[in-house]
Structure formats: C-alpha cells, structure tokens
Motif scaffolding. Structure first.
Motif, short mmCIF file in Angstrom:
data_model
loop_
_atom_site.label_atom_id
_atom_site.label_comp_id
_atom_site.label_asym_id
_atom_site.label_seq_id
_atom_site.Cartn_x
_atom_site.Cartn_y
_atom_site.Cartn_z
N ALA A 110 -8.70 13.94 -15.60
CA ALA A 110 -8.76 14.22 -14.53
C ALA A 110 -9.68 13.28 -13.11
CB ALA A 110 -10.62 14.89 -14.89
N ASN A 122 -14.86 17.81 -7.73
CA ASN A 122 -13.86 17.90 -8.94
C ASN A 122 -12.76 18.32 -7.69
OD1 ASN A 122 -15.42 17.83 -11.05
ND2 ASN A 122 -15.57 19.35 -10.93
N TRP A 124 -8.96 19.63 -8.58
CA TRP A 124 -8.43 21.01 -9.12
C TRP A 124 -7.30 20.92 -10.38
CZ3 TRP A 124 -7.86 26.77 -8.13
CH2 TRP A 124 -6.97 27.27 -8.70
N VAL A 125 -7.93 19.89 -11.55
CA VAL A 125 -6.80 19.29 -12.56
C VAL A 125 -7.39 20.26 -13.97
CG1 VAL A 125 -6.13 17.34 -13.99
CG2 VAL A 125 -6.51 16.95 -11.37
N GLN A 126 -6.29 20.72 -14.36
CA GLN A 126 -6.22 21.68 -15.93
C GLN A 126 -5.55 21.24 -16.66
OE1 GLN A 126 -5.08 25.38 -13.28
NE2 GLN A 126 -6.46 26.38 -14.85
N SER A 127 -5.17 21.08 -18.00
CA SER A 127 -4.65 21.35 -19.17
C SER A 127 -3.31 21.27 -18.89
CB SER A 127 -5.48 21.75 -20.31
OG SER A 127 -5.15 23.17 -19.99
N SER A 129 0.21 23.37 -19.03
CA SER A 129 1.27 25.01 -19.67
C SER A 129 1.91 24.77 -18.15
CB SER A 129 0.66 25.93 -19.12
OG SER A 129 0.22 26.43 -18.28
N ARG A 132 0.58 27.15 -15.13
CA ARG A 132 -0.04 26.76 -14.75
C ARG A 132 1.36 25.88 -13.45
NH1 ARG A 132 -4.61 24.94 -19.31
NH2 ARG A 132 -5.14 27.11 -19.16
N ILE A 138 -1.36 21.14 -10.79
CA ILE A 138 -2.31 21.31 -11.65
C ILE A 138 -2.40 19.21 -12.18
CG2 ILE A 138 -2.39 23.01 -12.16
CD1 ILE A 138 -0.92 22.03 -15.06
N HIS A 182 -2.49 16.00 -20.94
CA HIS A 182 -3.92 15.57 -20.38
C HIS A 182 -5.14 14.90 -21.26
CE1 HIS A 182 -7.79 18.00 -19.18
NE2 HIS A 182 -7.12 17.52 -17.64
N PRO A 184 -8.47 14.22 -21.30
CA PRO A 184 -10.28 14.85 -20.28
C PRO A 184 -11.47 13.84 -19.76
CG PRO A 184 -10.02 15.20 -22.71
CD PRO A 184 -8.83 14.17 -22.08
#
Length: 248
Positions: A110, A122, A124-127, A129, A132, A138, A182, A184
C-alpha cells in the motif's frame, strides 16, 4: 534502487535517506538528468553512500531507470522517484514476500499520498486481479519491488513511454509470469506537489494509459470511455482550484 531525478534537490535527500535507512542491504543508484538546482551538491554529500550517480542529460526517465538498474547487481530491483520516499521496513516487507513466493515476478504494498500541507491520504491500491488492472493502475509504483530475473526477461520499462511506463511494466510482468503479489502494508509515500508530471499532464497520462490497456487486451473496458475522462477532468478542476486558493 534507482532514483531518477531532475531538479528535485529539495526532495532528493529525503528520498535517499528513506532508502539508506532500510533494514536490508541496498545499492542506491542516482540517475540525474542534468539538474541545474542544488541536486549535485546533495549527491556530492552522499557519494560515499551511493553505488553510483551521474548528472547529465539522458534519454528520459524510462531510459535512465533501465540504465541505472543495469548497473546494479541486487536480486531485487525498483525505482524511487526523487520526490517520493520509502516507509521504514518497506523494503523488508517486499523482499520477504518475494522470497516466500518465488513464482511472483514482483510485490507491491500500500502507499500514502503526502500533500503539500502535510496531510496524508490513501493511494488507491488493490489486491491483484486482471479485471482490476484492466480498469485502472491498481499498483503504486514507489511501493513496488521487482525480481531482477523478471525485470531482465521483459527488458525493463518501455523507453518510448513518458507517463505510464509503470502501468505498462505491470502488464508485461503479468502476461509473462502471472499475478503480482500484494502486500497489505504501507511500503512507500507518494509526494503530491505542483510540479509532478502526472498533475501537469493529466490528459496525456490518460491517453498513454489507455494505449497501454489496448496493447495488452482485445478490448478496452467501457469505463475508459465514460468514467475515466470525467475523473481526469474533475482532478484537473480540483488542482486548478487548489492553485487559485494558494494565490489568494
């Protein structure tokens, strides 16, 4: 860790310190594009702690990153723009993740935006896929670390790209090796200020990003044609309003 830089002397030392204080061994390579501010004075103070540095005109940010990483020998590679910073233990978390998952070509954590007024928000970071990644980038580039063998296999970042070379790199790594990993935890700080390339080239960034999506996909999601242009427009409006408030 390669640090590409141009006239960012006011931030450069913070970036270098954030790398040098990590609890893993690092090679720090600074590729300065010929700064005319105090950058060379900063680099001269840091000479003993740098694996290599140069300050001269180059072929652009992506070419400088490729050249810098080629000079190193570390098994994991990445770059930190000179106005960004790593979080304490950020590299350790990424290295551990890659060592525990030898099939992953890269790991990313992150990230936080650091605004001019000192506030944070924050990124915008995502696990990971594919769906996505197809909709947006991401992954926050300063929060990522790449396995050298994977980097060399895909030949690093594309030097023809000016703004979306990281987005293109994530696609290349994914198509060649599979999902990126990713982590966390916050591993980096993305500094937000008036002279960032992204802030001053929003339309061009959008156009380059959509070209990257087109490069790796048979179709471009409808969101790129509908939602994203409005997002770019409103970001530009908000940035302009912020500028006006600062001059009041």
């Amino acid at each position: 860790m390669v640090v590409p830089s141009l006239n960012q002397g006011r931030y450069l030392e913070d970036a270098l310190r954030s790398i040098s204080t990590q609890d893993v061994a690092t090679e720090i390579i600074v590729m300065d594009g010929g700064s005319t501010d105090n950058s060379t004075a900063v680099l001269e103070r840091w000479t003993e702690r740098l694996a290599y540095w140069q300050s001269r005109p180059d072929g652009g940010q992506a070419a400088a990153i490729n050249a810098g990483i080629e000079r190193g020998t570390a098994p994991y590679v990445g770059w930190l723009n000179s106005d960004d910073m790593l979080e304490p233990e950020g590299l350790r978390r990424l290295v551990n993740a890659l060592e525990e998952n030898p099939a992953a070509p890269a790991a990313y954590g992150a990230a936080m935006n650091l605004n001019d007024d000192g506030t944070r928000s924050n990124v915008w970071v995502q696990s990971f896929s594919e769906d996505r990644l197809r909709l947006r980038c991401i992954i926050s580039q300063p929060a990522a670390l790449i396995r050298r063998t994977a980097w060399e296999d895909v030949r690093g970042v594309d030097p023809s790209l000016f703004l979306a070379m990281d987005y293109d790199l994530w696609w290349k790594l994914y198509r060649r090796f599979g999902p990126l990993l990713h982590v966390p935890h916050v591993t980096a700080i993305n500094r937000v200020h008036d002279s960032t390339k992204t802030r001053n080239n929003r339309a061009a960034h959008y156009a380059e990003a959509i070209a990257v999506v087109r490069r790796y996909n048979d179709r471009i999601p409808l969101k790129w044609w509908l939602a994203q242009p409005y997002a770019v427009f409103w970001k530009a409006v908000r940035a302009r309003l912020d500028d006006l408030r600062k001059t009041d």
